[in-house]
Design a protein around this motif. Sequence first.
Motif, mmCIF file in Angstrom:
data_model
loop_
_atom_site.group_PDB
_atom_site.id
_atom_site.type_symbol
_atom_site.label_atom_id
_atom_site.label_comp_id
_atom_site.label_asym_id
_atom_site.label_seq_id
_atom_site.Cartn_x
_atom_site.Cartn_y
_atom_site.Cartn_z
ATOM 1 N N LEU A 22 10.201 -10.769 8.351
ATOM 2 C CA LEU A 22 11.105 -11.901 8.500
ATOM 3 C C LEU A 22 11.144 -12.747 7.229
ATOM 4 N N THR A 23 12.324 -13.290 6.946
ATOM 5 C CA THR A 23 12.498 -14.208 5.817
ATOM 6 C C THR A 23 13.162 -15.480 6.332
ATOM 7 N N ILE A 24 13.380 -16.438 5.438
ATOM 8 C CA ILE A 24 13.992 -17.709 5.827
ATOM 9 C C ILE A 24 15.414 -17.513 6.330
ATOM 10 N N THR A 25 16.039 -16.385 6.016
ATOM 11 C CA THR A 25 17.406 -16.140 6.468
ATOM 12 C C THR A 25 17.475 -15.656 7.914
ATOM 13 N N ASP A 26 16.324 -15.347 8.510
ATOM 14 C CA ASP A 26 16.304 -14.932 9.913
ATOM 15 C C ASP A 26 16.200 -16.158 10.806
ATOM 16 N N GLU A 205 5.236 -22.005 3.835
ATOM 17 C CA GLU A 205 5.235 -22.061 5.296
ATOM 18 C C GLU A 205 5.681 -20.739 5.901
ATOM 19 N N VAL A 206 6.648 -20.086 5.270
ATOM 20 C CA VAL A 206 7.082 -18.767 5.733
ATOM 21 C C VAL A 206 5.897 -17.804 5.736
ATOM 22 N N GLU A 207 5.131 -17.798 4.654
ATOM 23 C CA GLU A 207 3.981 -16.895 4.570
ATOM 24 C C GLU A 207 2.897 -17.295 5.559
ATOM 25 N N ARG A 208 2.713 -18.602 5.760
ATOM 26 C CA ARG A 208 1.698 -19.056 6.716
ATOM 27 C C ARG A 208 2.064 -18.613 8.125
ATOM 28 N N ILE A 209 3.344 -18.740 8.478
ATOM 29 C CA ILE A 209 3.796 -18.364 9.817
ATOM 30 C C ILE A 209 3.576 -16.877 10.060
ATOM 31 N N LYS A 210 3.759 -16.071 9.038
ATOM 32 C CA LYS A 210 3.572 -14.633 9.188
ATOM 33 C C LYS A 210 2.122 -14.281 9.528
ATOM 34 N N GLN A 211 1.194 -15.193 9.212
ATOM 35 C CA GLN A 211 -0.221 -14.974 9.501
ATOM 36 C C GLN A 211 -0.650 -15.623 10.818
ATOM 37 N N HIS A 212 0.311 -16.261 11.501
ATOM 38 C CA HIS A 212 -0.009 -17.017 12.718
ATOM 39 C C HIS A 212 0.191 -16.125 13.935
ATOM 40 N N ASN A 213 -0.888 -15.753 14.568
ATOM 41 C CA ASN A 213 -0.823 -14.783 15.660
ATOM 42 C C ASN A 213 -0.005 -15.278 16.852
ATOM 43 N N GLU A 214 -0.125 -16.566 17.177
ATOM 44 C CA GLU A 214 0.611 -17.093 18.329
ATOM 45 C C GLU A 214 2.115 -17.004 18.111
ATOM 46 N N THR A 215 2.559 -17.282 16.888
ATOM 47 C CA THR A 215 3.984 -17.183 16.583
ATOM 48 C C THR A 215 4.439 -15.732 16.639
ATOM 49 N N LYS A 216 3.590 -14.825 16.176
ATOM 50 C CA LYS A 216 3.919 -13.411 16.253
ATOM 51 C C LYS A 216 4.071 -12.969 17.701
ATOM 52 N N VAL A 217 3.181 -13.447 18.573
ATOM 53 C CA VAL A 217 3.269 -13.116 19.994
ATOM 54 C C VAL A 217 4.584 -13.645 20.579
ATOM 55 N N GLU A 218 4.954 -14.875 20.180
ATOM 56 C CA GLU A 218 6.211 -15.448 20.658
ATOM 57 C C GLU A 218 7.387 -14.574 20.239
ATOM 58 N N TYR A 219 7.383 -14.141 18.992
ATOM 59 C CA TYR A 219 8.466 -13.288 18.494
ATOM 60 C C TYR A 219 8.487 -11.960 19.231
ATOM 61 N N MET A 220 7.326 -11.360 19.435
ATOM 62 C CA MET A 220 7.249 -10.090 20.142
ATOM 63 C C MET A 220 7.723 -10.236 21.584
ATOM 64 N N THR A 221 7.433 -11.384 22.187
ATOM 65 C CA THR A 221 7.904 -11.638 23.551
ATOM 66 C C THR A 221 9.419 -11.672 23.597
ATOM 67 N N LEU A 222 10.022 -12.314 22.598
ATOM 68 C CA LEU A 222 11.481 -12.351 22.522
ATOM 69 C C LEU A 222 12.059 -10.952 22.333
ATOM 70 N N MET A 223 11.369 -10.128 21.566
ATOM 71 C CA MET A 223 11.809 -8.746 21.383
ATOM 72 C C MET A 223 11.799 -7.995 22.707
ATOM 73 N N MET A 224 10.754 -8.207 23.493
ATOM 74 C CA MET A 224 10.665 -7.537 24.783
ATOM 75 C C MET A 224 11.762 -8.011 25.718
ATOM 76 N N GLU A 225 12.067 -9.322 25.677
ATOM 77 C CA GLU A 225 13.146 -9.854 26.498
ATOM 78 C C GLU A 225 14.474 -9.230 26.089
ATOM 79 N N LEU A 226 14.660 -9.043 24.795
ATOM 80 C CA LEU A 226 15.881 -8.431 24.298
ATOM 81 C C LEU A 226 16.011 -7.001 24.805
ATOM 82 N N LYS A 227 14.930 -6.236 24.717
ATOM 83 C CA LYS A 227 14.966 -4.852 25.187
ATOM 84 C C LYS A 227 15.216 -4.793 26.686
ATOM 85 N N GLU A 228 14.652 -5.761 27.413
ATOM 86 C CA GLU A 228 14.850 -5.801 28.860
ATOM 87 C C GLU A 228 16.310 -6.045 29.191
ATOM 88 N N GLN A 229 16.947 -6.938 28.447
ATOM 89 C CA GLN A 229 18.365 -7.195 28.684
ATOM 90 C C GLN A 229 19.192 -5.956 28.401
#
Length: 282
Positions: A22-26, A205-229
């Motif tokens: 992910l980058t700032i454009t996402d 901050e972009v690089e810090r977020i990439k190292q933040h496990n909770e944010t990664k879990v949130e993103y992965m959860t959104l991915m799963m919701e997308l696949k479910e839809q």
Amino acid sequence: MAMKNKANNKPRTRELKPFEELTITDDFMFGAVMSDPKRCRKLLEYILGIKITKIDYKEKQKTIDVSYDSKGVRLDLTVIDEKGQVFDIEIQNGRNENLPLRIRYYHDMLDLDMLEKSMDYTKLNRCFVIFICTFDPFPGNDRKMYTFTNLCHEQDGLELGDETVKIFLNTKGTVGEVDEDIDKFLAYVDGRAAEGQFTQDIAAEVERIKQHNETKVEYMTLMMELKEQRREGFDEGINKGRVDTIVNNVRALVAKKGWSTDEAFDTLGVSPEDRVVVISRL
């Protein structure tokens, strides 16, 4: 907002990037970085050239959009300052022929939200919708920034005073003057090295977020919701959830604005083929 049917009636979807790419454009990353009020406030101040004492976030709404023109996960970034002014900031990637209608739609939705709370049009606050574009939204002009308000055609300098402002920032622009920090920020969004304290803070901050496990879990959860839809099935080539959204938006525009169904369809950018499906649900 426009949707296009494919011959095989199968939706064209866009896979989400791996979290580490992910980058700032996402949308997800932009929303995560700007979830810090100090950083978001500075961005608004640099863009608008005004002083903002405080901002508050509206309740964040996570929208999973898997329709034909879906960009993937989109996080609304709407804030309100101490004067009640409303700001909606969006990243726009790729080319979009309907940007003027899209920005009009965003203004309309913000107005509807404010009216639902106050139920008096005189209570509408000044509203800014800001698109940060990774392309020139008005090809051939090459400006770094385009600002639009409603002006009288017959009388120079006469503003309508409807308190709406539409701003397009162009990361590819070379014409015009903008705040130095915004100039460096746009260069960074365009993929160049981060320069200046403000932009370097964003890059860090972009690089810090990439190292933040909770944010990664949130993103992965959104991915799963997308696949479910995507597994839920489609109604004549249109995602059912998308149809429900269009139906609700058309009803709102007709009820609140007094528009015809066709006017609502035009604003939402609904194709003629898709209107047949939506009309059957109204």
